[in-house]
Design a protein around this motif. Structure first.
Motif, short mmCIF file in Angstrom:
data_model
loop_
_atom_site.label_atom_id
_atom_site.label_comp_id
_atom_site.label_asym_id
_atom_site.label_seq_id
_atom_site.Cartn_x
_atom_site.Cartn_y
_atom_site.Cartn_z
N MET A 20 -0.43 5.64 48.41
CA MET A 20 0.25 5.09 49.57
C MET A 20 -0.81 4.62 50.56
N GLU A 21 -0.53 3.49 51.18
CA GLU A 21 -1.47 2.90 52.12
C GLU A 21 -0.85 2.80 53.50
N PHE A 22 -1.57 3.29 54.51
CA PHE A 22 -1.13 3.19 55.90
C PHE A 22 -1.97 2.10 56.57
N VAL B 212 1.86 1.61 60.09
CA VAL B 212 2.98 1.12 59.29
C VAL B 212 2.63 1.22 57.81
N SER B 213 3.68 1.22 56.99
CA SER B 213 3.48 1.23 55.54
C SER B 213 4.69 0.60 54.88
N ASP C 178 6.23 11.40 49.01
CA ASP C 178 5.09 10.98 49.82
C ASP C 178 4.94 11.78 51.11
N VAL C 179 5.93 12.56 51.45
CA VAL C 179 5.96 13.22 52.75
C VAL C 179 4.80 14.20 52.93
N ARG D 205 10.03 -2.32 53.74
CA ARG D 205 9.64 -2.69 52.37
C ARG D 205 8.14 -2.87 52.24
N SER D 206 7.55 -3.62 53.19
CA SER D 206 6.12 -3.92 53.10
C SER D 206 5.32 -3.47 54.33
#
Length: 112
Positions: free
Chosen positions: A1-3, A12-13, A20-21, A95-96
């Motif tokens: 996952m990317e922030f 944002v992600s 993922d939490v 979504r993005s």
């Protein structure tokens, strides 16, 4: 996952899952905002499932669904209130990550 960090207090992600939490909490986030409406795409986790996982991890959650390409004044105001009320750092997702970034830009624009 990317922030994607927008400010020290707001990142944002793209779409997250309940799985993922733990990584979100480990990254230091205190609150999560979901800007993605439920059922936007088949197989997408519902905000309710994500909210359950987020709150079970001791983080705050806010659901502010924004239809892609149709950000409303209410969306901007609701997001601004959430940013004022929630403990940071805050992770917002859609979504993005684009809607979350656009909302933040519109909030800043409204402040003048």
């Amino acid at each position: 996952m990317e922030f994607r960090q927008i400010t020290d207090n707001y990142s944002v992600s793209g779409q997250i899952t309940p799985g993922d939490v733990a990584a979100i909490k480990a990254a230091g986030f205190k609150s999560v905002i979901c800007n993605r409406p439920d059922d936007e795409q088949p197989g997408q986790p519902s905000h309710g499932n994500i909210q359950t996982a987020v709150e079970a991890a001791g983080l705050a959650f806010r659901f502010i669904p924004v239809v892609s390409g149709h950000i409303t004044t209410d969306n901007v105001e609701d997001q601004a209130h959430a940013l004022e009320e929630l403990e940071g750092p805050i992770l917002a997702f859609c979504r993005s990550g684009g809607r979350c970034s656009n909302l933040y830009a519109l909030i800043q624009q409204a402040k003048g």
